[in-house]
Design a protein around this motif. Structure first.
Motif, short mmCIF file in Angstrom:
data_model
loop_
_atom_site.label_atom_id
_atom_site.label_comp_id
_atom_site.label_asym_id
_atom_site.label_seq_id
_atom_site.Cartn_x
_atom_site.Cartn_y
_atom_site.Cartn_z
N ALA A 2 28.21 59.50 21.08
CA ALA A 2 28.97 58.88 21.49
C ALA A 2 29.30 57.61 21.98
O ALA A 2 28.20 57.31 22.31
CB ALA A 2 31.20 59.23 21.76
N LYS C 10 30.91 78.26 11.15
CA LYS C 10 31.29 77.48 11.96
C LYS C 10 32.75 77.16 11.64
O LYS C 10 34.38 76.70 12.38
CB LYS C 10 31.14 76.40 12.07
CG LYS C 10 31.03 74.67 13.21
CD LYS C 10 29.94 73.29 13.18
CE LYS C 10 30.83 73.11 14.26
NZ LYS C 10 29.94 71.98 13.94
N ASP C 33 42.61 67.71 20.58
CA ASP C 33 41.80 67.86 21.60
C ASP C 33 41.73 69.54 21.38
O ASP C 33 40.91 70.44 21.96
CB ASP C 33 42.69 67.24 22.91
CG ASP C 33 41.34 65.32 22.64
OD1 ASP C 33 40.83 65.85 23.19
OD2 ASP C 33 42.79 64.66 22.48
N ALA C 36 40.11 71.28 19.37
CA ALA C 36 38.18 71.32 19.63
C ALA C 36 37.87 71.86 20.61
O ALA C 36 35.91 72.60 20.64
CB ALA C 36 37.72 69.30 19.50
N LEU C 37 38.82 71.48 21.88
CA LEU C 37 38.02 72.62 23.09
C LEU C 37 37.84 74.02 22.12
O LEU C 37 37.28 74.83 23.27
CB LEU C 37 39.70 72.29 23.81
CG LEU C 37 38.86 72.60 25.27
CD1 LEU C 37 37.58 71.89 25.97
CD2 LEU C 37 39.85 72.44 26.47
N VAL C 41 34.09 72.89 19.49
CA VAL C 41 33.17 71.99 18.86
C VAL C 41 33.81 71.04 19.08
O VAL C 41 34.83 70.61 19.75
CB VAL C 41 33.64 72.04 17.49
CG1 VAL C 41 32.91 73.72 17.14
CG2 VAL C 41 35.24 72.17 17.11
N SER C 42 33.56 69.57 18.30
CA SER C 42 33.68 68.52 19.03
C SER C 42 35.10 68.24 17.94
O SER C 42 34.76 69.23 16.95
CB SER C 42 32.53 66.92 18.74
OG SER C 42 32.75 66.75 17.51
N LYS C 43 35.49 66.88 17.95
CA LYS C 43 36.82 66.55 17.51
C LYS C 43 36.47 66.13 16.15
O LYS C 43 37.00 66.69 15.51
CB LYS C 43 37.88 65.39 18.57
CG LYS C 43 39.09 65.76 18.22
CD LYS C 43 39.87 65.16 18.80
CE LYS C 43 39.10 63.67 20.09
NZ LYS C 43 40.01 62.18 20.41
N GLY C 44 34.99 64.95 16.19
CA GLY C 44 34.38 64.65 14.91
C GLY C 44 34.35 66.13 14.06
O GLY C 44 34.54 65.88 12.44
N SER C 45 33.97 67.28 14.75
CA SER C 45 33.65 68.44 13.92
C SER C 45 34.27 69.23 12.85
O SER C 45 34.46 69.12 11.99
CB SER C 45 33.10 69.37 14.52
OG SER C 45 31.35 69.20 14.82
N ASP C 48 35.29 66.89 9.88
CA ASP C 48 34.29 67.26 9.20
C ASP C 48 34.18 68.37 8.09
O ASP C 48 33.55 68.33 6.77
CB ASP C 48 33.09 67.26 9.93
CG ASP C 48 31.38 66.76 9.57
OD1 ASP C 48 31.60 66.30 8.46
OD2 ASP C 48 30.63 67.85 9.52
#
Lengths: 200, 200, 200, 200
Positions: A2, C10, C33, C36-37, C41-45, C48
DNA sequence: CATGAATGAGATTTCATTCAT
DNA sequence: AATGAATGAAATCTCATTCAT
């Protein structure tokens, strides 16, 4: 990865700006909006770096205190004879705060926070510890000076330490209220009186 | 006539209760509702006796300060030698505040108010005046003692007064934070040291 | 090819974790958040794989529903007599949800979403379709049983289907609120009563 | 005396408007500003009458529930023969909700609230109690009908009560999703089937 | 005189979404 | 393709002050 940021640098930027604003307007009258604006970051970022307003304020206090402490303590260790070290300690403490007088109100806010019901425990504990540290440093110095014969043996070291620290503290408040007099001159004069006695 | 007495009594009731609440929770964390409840009057009555919250707080401060002042100054005028009067002043000041320690936080709040942008002028002015009065009283006493040969002539009376008052002030803060030590003993010990000198 | 499998895996990982979290805390109280946690995975994912939070929730619902549906419908097609198939349908529906009771709150959230102004259309449409499907299946079964003489000819097939499905639904809500009773026993007892009549 | 207000009337005004808004948009998507506007009072007044948003919502639920309950229970006590009373209970419950279908989403929100982590205890407890009350009423009625020979003695009264209530509940959900069918006709048809049995 | 219901500006805090890296 | 720092709109709730009664 990031956005790459120097978190320490940003944190410091927030801390500096916030301390300035807290000193200007006090804890309650300073809003998170003010702080974000002053620090040049978004309100959200403030919460990225500090859990809430109180934590941010506490961090400001710690940061400011650490700077003063370093300066004040420096001379205690540096000089050789007891009289010079004690006077140096008082003088440097005053000098350090005098140089940061614009931020001094933060200490007043901390005292008030130590009294307020919500924040009492945390802040009074911090202050208690701070003063205890100071007293320990000074009284140790006094006792070693007594051991080496530089100070009268019947002086109560604890009381002397507490009163000396109190005198510096109280002086600074008066100076902050009325910057027309020279606090370092007062300290020097007073410390000399203290050593040689004022009684004729 | 009776009416006027009633008004004064009610005003005093408000003042006492408010000072207690302000001391407990601080200015901002104490609501007008709290104050009305604590004083046993309606919220409307508060505004009948004081223009707004700040005025009420200021009045609390004035009321509390007047009590302390009376006690502190008393001994300064007592007939006795300079040393006894100076020590008596310090001791009584400490004693007066010690007896009202629960209300001490009001002073901390006043200091903070003296720093806050909104209330700065009024409160810093009041504190400035208060300290100036104290310093004038003490330094006058010191100078007359020098004239009569009880105190060394080369002592800076202003500096001594400022530092003595500061020491008492600073001591009380430490005592308030940590009531485990005896502030009057410290004052006595310290004043004796100051008179006879701590240097061997 | 391998990539596509990875993506599906995923996606499923996100779906499973999100369904669990949504069931635990509800749609609004679950943050991206959190999700994602929980999914690792990441929040961005998250963005996606799903256009936004609502889409992700809808996908969770679809995924959960598909699992239940498969189990519930299975027995309807089984070879056996009409009575056994109807009872089997009710029993399996209950059983399927009982086995996934921890995720049941997702259905409650979906019902609520079907009522909320922002999400109404999408979710109410989905539920409407779901119930219509169920009713069609059950009423068809009823009608064919009537044709073959296993069920009384004057029974309203639509009404029976709607009420049976409603009964299972309502039972599950009660069971979820109070897991101390045995919903499958109730279903069995009730279905028997329904077949033979409760009137003496 | 301060402004004289009919507190009960104002409370009711808030309750009605709030229930309507909560039904339209759900708990989370309805802001206190919305509610104040809809009720024609200030935001501050909302907090004068209800401690917080959740309390207000809970009060809406209680108010709505009380209305439904009164209507639903009425018939249970009123008719003489068991069959008529059971059918009457189911019919009136459906009718009562049908007449207030615009507010029905509040129940969906309550179910969701019973699942959400923050509000779980309070709302699930309320629902649990509500269903237990209903089941107790109906199963008592069933048992007395069995005693008097109107209902078969081997029917499980608890199971029958739970399923009947569930059926009404589930039916209403389907009706709310798709108001094109006549729920009271379904109930009547179904209850008749239940009494005489659907098996040929 | 006294009351306390009413107001609404303004406070802190959260979080879906974006996008530089 | 993946990350998580950054944003700022919007939420809930508090409270000094007013004023009808």
């Amino acid at each position: 990865m990031a956005r790459a940021v120097d978190r320490d640098a940003k944190r410091l930027k927030i801390l500096e700006a916030s301390t300035r604003r807290f000193a200007q307007s006090g804890f309650d009258a300073t809003s998170m909006d003010d702080l974000a604006l002053a620090a040049g970051v978004s309100k959200g970022s403030l919460y990225d770096y500090f859990r809430n307003k109180e934590d941010l304020f506490y961090a400001c206090f710690e940061w400011f205190e650490a700077q003063l402490l370093a300066a004040s303590m420096a001379r205690l260790a540096e000089q050789s004879d007891a009289k010079a070290r004690l006077i140096g300690f008082a003088d440097t403490s005053v000098q350090a705060l005098q140089e940061n007088i614009a931020l001094y109100p933060v200490m007043l806010e901390v005292w008030a926070a130590a009294a307020k019901s919500g924040t009492r425990e945390r802040f009074s504990q911090a202050m208690r510890t701070l003063y205890a540290q100071f007293r320990a440093q000074v009284s140790t110095l006094v006792r070693s000076a007594q051991a080496s014969g530089d100070l009268k043996p019947d002086v109560d070291a604890e009381a002397l330490a507490g009163m000396m620290i109190g005198a510096v503290d109280g002086l600074l408040l008066q100076y902050w209220l009325d910057p027309s007099f020279d606090p370092r001159a007062w300290v020097k004069s007073f410390m000399n009186s203290l050593f040689s006695g004022i009684g004729s």
